[in-house]
Design a protein around this motif. Structure first.
Motif, mmCIF file in Angstrom:
data_model
loop_
_atom_site.group_PDB
_atom_site.id
_atom_site.type_symbol
_atom_site.label_atom_id
_atom_site.label_comp_id
_atom_site.label_asym_id
_atom_site.label_seq_id
_atom_site.Cartn_x
_atom_site.Cartn_y
_atom_site.Cartn_z
ATOM 1 N N ASN A 106 0.817 -1.213 0.000
ATOM 2 C CA ASN A 106 0.000 0.000 0.000
ATOM 3 C C ASN A 106 0.853 1.265 0.000
ATOM 4 O O ASN A 106 0.495 2.280 -0.628
ATOM 5 N N GLN A 107 1.971 1.219 0.708
ATOM 6 C CA GLN A 107 2.883 2.360 0.687
ATOM 7 C C GLN A 107 3.448 2.593 -0.718
ATOM 8 O O GLN A 107 3.584 3.735 -1.160
ATOM 9 N N ILE A 108 3.737 1.515 -1.401
ATOM 10 C CA ILE A 108 4.232 1.647 -2.775
ATOM 11 C C ILE A 108 3.153 2.247 -3.670
ATOM 12 O O ILE A 108 3.413 3.139 -4.495
ATOM 13 N N ALA A 109 1.881 1.785 -3.523
ATOM 14 C CA ALA A 109 0.787 2.318 -4.343
ATOM 15 C C ALA A 109 0.567 3.802 -4.069
ATOM 16 O O ALA A 109 0.360 4.598 -5.001
ATOM 17 N N ALA A 110 0.607 4.220 -2.789
ATOM 18 C CA ALA A 110 0.423 5.629 -2.456
ATOM 19 C C ALA A 110 1.559 6.485 -3.020
ATOM 20 O O ALA A 110 1.334 7.591 -3.534
ATOM 21 N N THR A 111 2.770 5.972 -2.920
ATOM 22 C CA THR A 111 3.916 6.724 -3.438
ATOM 23 C C THR A 111 3.848 6.845 -4.956
ATOM 24 O O THR A 111 4.184 7.889 -5.526
ATOM 25 N N GLN A 112 3.399 5.759 -5.628
ATOM 26 C CA GLN A 112 3.247 5.832 -7.088
ATOM 27 C C GLN A 112 2.174 6.845 -7.480
ATOM 28 O O GLN A 112 2.313 7.540 -8.497
ATOM 29 N N ALA A 113 1.112 6.952 -6.687
ATOM 30 C CA ALA A 113 0.076 7.949 -6.966
ATOM 31 C C ALA A 113 0.639 9.368 -6.817
ATOM 32 O O ALA A 113 0.350 10.257 -7.626
ATOM 33 N N ASN A 114 1.437 9.590 -5.769
ATOM 34 C CA ASN A 114 2.077 10.907 -5.608
ATOM 35 C C ASN A 114 3.001 11.218 -6.778
ATOM 36 O O ASN A 114 3.072 12.369 -7.241
ATOM 37 N N ARG A 115 3.693 10.203 -7.262
ATOM 38 C CA ARG A 115 4.579 10.417 -8.408
ATOM 39 C C ARG A 115 3.767 10.767 -9.654
ATOM 40 O O ARG A 115 4.185 11.609 -10.467
ATOM 41 N N ALA A 116 2.596 10.126 -9.826
ATOM 42 C CA ALA A 116 1.742 10.434 -10.982
ATOM 43 C C ALA A 116 1.256 11.879 -10.930
ATOM 44 O O ALA A 116 1.141 12.549 -11.969
ATOM 45 N N VAL A 117 0.964 12.385 -9.703
ATOM 46 C CA VAL A 117 0.545 13.783 -9.570
ATOM 47 C C VAL A 117 1.661 14.719 -10.015
ATOM 48 O O VAL A 117 1.439 15.697 -10.759
ATOM 49 N N LEU A 118 2.883 14.445 -9.576
ATOM 50 C CA LEU A 118 4.009 15.292 -9.967
ATOM 51 C C LEU A 118 4.295 15.191 -11.464
ATOM 52 O O LEU A 118 4.625 16.195 -12.107
ATOM 53 N N THR A 119 4.144 13.984 -12.009
ATOM 54 C CA THR A 119 4.347 13.825 -13.452
ATOM 55 C C THR A 119 3.324 14.625 -14.245
ATOM 56 O O THR A 119 3.649 15.253 -15.259
ATOM 57 N N GLN A 120 2.069 14.615 -13.748
ATOM 58 C CA GLN A 120 1.037 15.393 -14.409
ATOM 59 C C GLN A 120 1.339 16.888 -14.315
ATOM 60 O O GLN A 120 1.147 17.634 -15.290
ATOM 61 N N GLN A 121 1.805 17.337 -13.165
ATOM 62 C CA GLN A 121 2.174 18.750 -13.026
ATOM 63 C C GLN A 121 3.304 19.106 -13.986
ATOM 64 O O GLN A 121 3.322 20.212 -14.539
#
Length: 327
Positions: free
Chosen positions: A139-154
């Motif tokens: 779950n920590q990996i999934a949450a971190t990947q979601a944060n990375r997707a937000v930064l990639t989108q930005q």
């Protein structure tokens, strides 16, 4: 002798001015309703002015447009880059690498626990705890990947795109400058171009949507249509939009002289070919009650066009009911 010569000259002149024109075509003058025009200045404007904004803050690395360029919706106009986003993505990548190692260790411990449980060395309670550790790490990996997707989108939102088709009016930003999120990089005129004019409010009741408008251009007079009349009066003037075919949009806010119909009035219209000009004075020949053609001095107004083409307004010198003799 001199007085006799003057008398003979007067008689000769009278003979020229009062002559019978048998069979000549005559036109009876009658009051005619004509349109009254008001000359005003109109401006070339775009229907909509849309800003192309930067969705993130940073430094403008690319700027591929300038004033006057034509753009299409979705076209990239520039690129804004924020170095902090790249650093944040690198930090999250390091976290993902650490979580991947933790997951690998947790899964290995869980498999080892399953073997020891079968041998009776480890309790099932301990095995459940090892399973929870694996799930938490995932779950920590999934949450971190979601944060990375937000930064990639930005990071992708650094591209400044045109919101609509149109012409670039202004580019307030420059390459290398720092801008804030939401700050406009360019303004685009879209939705088509038209003429916007302001008419004194005393003529407001005379304006009608769809009325024909005369427009003065370099190639001659053109026609337009009064497309929209705005209900709000601005500084004592009524604002209206005029649609024109093939309007020159090279310069936005350029001023063009137009004539707007503001009402009607009655006037006497005579055939233009019945007017004779001698020594700067205009004459029209009319037929009196005895059928004799008499030449009268007249003051003329403007020549007519449209439905009254070929006629000219006569301000004074003749009256309604007079029969104008045409040559």
């Amino acid at each position: 002798m001199k007085m006799l010569s003057i008398a003979l000259l007067i008689i000769a002149s009278t003979g020229l001015a009062a002559t019978s024109f048998a069979g000549a075509e005559t036109v009876t003058l009658s009051p005619t309703e004509i349109t009254e025009w008001k000359a005003v200045q109109a401006r070339v404007e775009s229907r909509d002015i849309v800003p192309a904004r930067a969705r993130i803050g940073g430094v403008i690395e690319e700027l591929t447009i300038s004033e006057g360029d034509l753009v299409t919706a979705g076209q990239q106009l520039g690129l804004v880059k924020d170095d902090k986003i790249a650093f944040q993505i690198a930090a999250i990548d390091a976290q993902l690498a650490a979580f991947a190692a933790q997951l690998e260790t947790a899964e290995a411990e869980y498999k080892r626990g399953e073997t020891l449980v079968n041998q009776g060395v480890v309790t099932r309670q301990r095995l459940a705890q090892l399973s929870t550790d694996v799930e938490v790490t995932r779950n920590q990996i999934a949450a971190t990947q979601a944060n990375r997707a937000v930064l990639t989108q930005q990071e992708t939102e650094g591209a400044v795109v045109a919101p609509a088709d149109g012409r670039v009016l202004t580019v307030p930003a420059s390459r290398g400058s720092v801008i804030m999120p939401g700050e406009p990089v360019a303004t685009i005129g879209s939705g088509g171009f038209f003429l916007r004019l302001a008419i004194p409010e005393r003529f407001a009741d005379s304006l009608q949507a769809g009325a024909e408008i005369r427009i003065a251009t370099e190639s001659g007079e053109a026609a337009g249509r009064l497309a929209k009349i705005y209900p709000q009066i601005d500084n004592g003037r009524v604002i209206a939009d005029v649609e024109v075919d093939k309007l020159d949009t090279a310069f936005v806010n350029a001023r063009i002289l137009v004539e707007v119909p503001i009402g009607t009035r009655t006037a006497l219209l005579a055939p233009l070919d019945a007017v004779v000009n001698r020594h700067g004075i205009d004459f029209i020949t009319v037929e009196d009650h005895a059928g004799v053609a008499v030449e009268r001095t007249v003051i003329l107004g403007a020549a007519q066009d449209g439905d009254h083409a070929g006629l000219i307004e006569v301000i004074s010198g003749v009256s309604a009911g007079d029969k104008v003799v045409r040559p």
